[in-house]
Write a protein that holds these residues in place. Structure first.
Motif, PDB file in Angstrom:
ATOM      1  N   GLU A   1      14.550   3.733 -30.233  1.00  0.00           N
ATOM      2  CA  GLU A   1      15.998   3.622 -30.476  1.00  0.00           C
ATOM      3  C   GLU A   1      16.817   4.628 -29.668  1.00  0.00           C
ATOM      4  O   GLU A   1      17.973   4.891 -29.968  1.00  0.00           O
ATOM      5  N   GLY A   2      16.208   5.206 -28.636  1.00  0.00           N
ATOM      6  CA  GLY A   2      16.899   6.243 -27.878  1.00  0.00           C
ATOM      7  C   GLY A   2      16.887   7.595 -28.561  1.00  0.00           C
ATOM      8  O   GLY A   2      17.573   8.518 -28.126  1.00  0.00           O
ATOM      9  N   ARG A   3      16.103   7.724 -29.642  1.00  0.00           N
ATOM     10  CA  ARG A   3      15.968   9.013 -30.319  1.00  0.00           C
ATOM     11  C   ARG A   3      14.857   9.822 -29.654  1.00  0.00           C
ATOM     12  O   ARG A   3      14.192   9.345 -28.737  1.00  0.00           O
ATOM     13  N   LEU A   4      14.666  11.049 -30.122  1.00  0.00           N
ATOM     14  CA  LEU A   4      13.657  11.934 -29.563  1.00  0.00           C
ATOM     15  C   LEU A   4      12.303  11.243 -29.445  1.00  0.00           C
ATOM     16  O   LEU A   4      11.623  11.019 -30.450  1.00  0.00           O
ATOM     17  N   VAL A   5      11.896  10.944 -28.235  1.00  0.00           N
ATOM     18  CA  VAL A   5      10.705  10.133 -28.047  1.00  0.00           C
ATOM     19  C   VAL A   5       9.441  10.874 -28.463  1.00  0.00           C
ATOM     20  O   VAL A   5       8.491  10.273 -28.971  1.00  0.00           O
ATOM     21  N   ASN A   6       9.420  12.189 -28.273  1.00  0.00           N
ATOM     22  CA  ASN A   6       8.198  12.935 -28.569  1.00  0.00           C
ATOM     23  C   ASN A   6       7.921  13.038 -30.061  1.00  0.00           C
ATOM     24  O   ASN A   6       6.765  13.128 -30.481  1.00  0.00           O
ATOM     25  N   LEU A   7       8.968  13.016 -30.880  1.00  0.00           N
ATOM     26  CA  LEU A   7       8.787  13.116 -32.325  1.00  0.00           C
ATOM     27  C   LEU A   7       8.849  11.760 -33.019  1.00  0.00           C
ATOM     28  O   LEU A   7       8.316  11.596 -34.109  1.00  0.00           O
ATOM     29  N   SER A   8       9.490  10.783 -32.390  1.00  0.00           N
ATOM     30  CA  SER A   8       9.594   9.453 -32.990  1.00  0.00           C
ATOM     31  C   SER A   8       8.353   8.621 -32.716  1.00  0.00           C
ATOM     32  O   SER A   8       7.863   7.920 -33.607  1.00  0.00           O
ATOM     33  N   ALA A   9       7.838   8.696 -31.486  1.00  0.00           N
ATOM     34  CA  ALA A   9       6.699   7.872 -31.098  1.00  0.00           C
ATOM     35  C   ALA A   9       5.402   8.670 -31.000  1.00  0.00           C
ATOM     36  O   ALA A   9       4.356   8.104 -30.712  1.00  0.00           O
ATOM     37  N   ALA A  10       5.482   9.976 -31.210  1.00  0.00           N
ATOM     38  CA  ALA A  10       4.283  10.818 -31.194  1.00  0.00           C
ATOM     39  C   ALA A  10       4.436  11.899 -32.264  1.00  0.00           C
ATOM     40  O   ALA A  10       5.174  11.718 -33.228  1.00  0.00           O
ATOM     41  N   GLU A  11       3.749  13.032 -32.104  1.00  0.00           N
ATOM     42  CA  GLU A  11       3.712  14.056 -33.151  1.00  0.00           C
ATOM     43  C   GLU A  11       4.553  15.277 -32.836  1.00  0.00           C
ATOM     44  O   GLU A  11       4.503  16.262 -33.585  1.00  0.00           O
TER      45      GLU A  11
END
Length: 439
Positions: free
Chosen positions: A356-366
């Motif tokens: 969704e254009g949010r923080l990719v490292n925390l949204s799609a990973a850890e």
């Protein structure tokens, strides 16, 4: 009684294992915890925190609690909470209001929950607790404030905000917000800019975000990075880390877009191409925003992109990619993989937006690896202690932690890594602190 609202308390056992794993890789913070257990420097203090609810954050809040604090924890992003960790923290006696996939109302309800604790100290990653508190005290009403009030309730927010001893801020975006408040004369209590500590931004922003951003992109897409054209918007410390890791993963070209001429020049000297986004849009395969600013990638840029281009954001707020314009103008959309949405543009091309254009490292990973958060969160813990030690001495300004604290964290980290380093001789120390000796 522990107040909480989490997704599933039965996940606690799994969460405890994740926290244990993080603790084994965060030796500096664990050393601080041992001292906090003995000294109880935070005894009787209530802390309201808005942080990514990850296993690394769990190590921090457990350390604060070990120091005697009562901690109320809300997320700092709707998609970054690790639900098993949230459940485990409730069992540890931490007040938690967080789950992955919150909508905007639920997110600001959680901020209201943290505010309802009437804290002595605030801890932020993005400034939402302290920022919302200031809005309430200043009589600023918007949707976020309305949702926060649903849980926080009506209180004397002027009095509450003025009695707060201080706050901390973890990230660049939040520090920018608080410096703007200070400049406008609106800041009502002191803020420690944790992000300005060398042991935070030189490592967390560059190496932590550099690795975790690519972790999120690769987990979400499983694309090969080697041979691709990567466009990185922004060449601050986060952008540097992302660009450096892109090169290391074998990208064919790494293009940087910048508005700051000095940073643009640095990127050129470090071997990257520099060009405007309007030109980069036509050639990039994967686009990553890391600027902290709004509408860095616009609909006009998207319409120039190749069929199949991938967009991700690693800045704190989901404003860098103009998702609103994309939603309004796309002919259709569908989730093609978890965290990956395909948009059909008016020109017939498809682009793919991650998380969704949010923080990719925390949204799609850890999020960041535990080893780098060890230093960042050691700064947070020691900043809270510093605020208490300097009670009544700090005015409503944005402060940096003293250099000796920064250097102590670095020394502890090197010792934990088994790395030895030199120290000045008495003669050397005298020489560099004097002016008499010439050529």
């Amino acid at each position: 009684m522990v107040e909480s609202k989490v997704k599933d308390k039965s996940l606690a056992a799994k969460g405890k294992l994740q926290i244990e794993w993080a603790e084994s890789h965060m030796p500096v913070l664990m050393a601080i915890r041992e001292r906090f257990i003995r000294e109880k420097p935070l005894k009787g203090i209530r802390i309201a925190a808005s942080l990514h609810v990850t296993k690394e954050t769990a190590v921090l809040v457990k350390t604060l609690a070990a120091g005697g604090a009562e901690v109320y924890l809300a997320p700092s992003n709707p998609l970054s909470t690790q639900d098993d960790v949230a459940a485990a923290l409730v069992e540890e006696g931490i007040h938690v209001y967080a789950w992955k996939g919150m909508n905007n109302r639920e997110y600001y309800n959680a901020i209201g929950f943290a505010i309802s604790s009437e804290p002595d100290i605030t801890l932020d990653d993005g400034g939402d607790v302290a920022g919302t508190l200031h809005k309430l005290a200043l009589g600023i009403t918007d949707e976020s404030v309305k949702y926060a009030l649903e849980v926080a309730g009506n209180r004397d927010y002027v009095g509450l905000t003025r009695k707060i001893l201080g706050g901390t801020e973890e990230t660049t975006t939040g520090v920018i917000r608080f410096r703007a408040m200070e400049k406008d004369g609106k800041l009502m209590y002191p803020i420690i800019a944790v992000n300005d500590s060398y042991t935070k931004y030189l490592f967390d922003n560059r190496y932590g975000t550099g690795q975790s951003t690519w972790d999120g992109i690769i987990r979400a897409t499983n694309l090969l990075i080697a041979g691709k054209v990567i466009v990185v918007a922004g060449y601050g410390w986060v952008g540097r880390g992302v660009a450096m890791r892109a090169k290391g993963l074998g990208a064919r070209r790494v293009i940087v877009t910048e508005v700051n001429p000095i940073r643009a020049l640095e990127a050129v000297f470090e071997g990257f191409e520099v060009m405007p986004m309007s030109e980069a849009a036509e050639v990039g395969d994967i686009f990553i925003t890391a600027t902290g600013d709004i509408r860095v990638i616009t609909l006009n840029h998207m319409l120039k992109m190749k069929d199949g281009a991938v967009l991700a954001n690693t800045g704190h707020f989901n404003v860098e990619i103009d998702v609103e314009a994309l939603e309004k103008n796309a002919k259709s959309k569908r989730e093609i993989r978890p965290y990956v949405v395909e948009y059909l543009l008016p020109n017939g091309r498809k682009i793919y937006l991650i998380a969704e254009g949010r923080l990719v490292n925390l949204s799609a990973a850890e999020g960041h690896p535990s080893e780098v958060m060890d230093m960042s969160f050691s700064n947070q813990a020691l900043a809270a202690e510093y605020i208490l030690r300097n009670k009544g001495k700090l005015t409503p300004r944005v402060y940096r932690l003293p250099q000796e604290i920064d250097e102590e964290i670095a020394r502890l980290k090197l010792t934990a890594m088994g790395v030895r380093f030199d120290s000045l001789t008495e003669e050397q120390a005298k020489y560099i602190s004097s002016w008499e000796t010439g050529t």
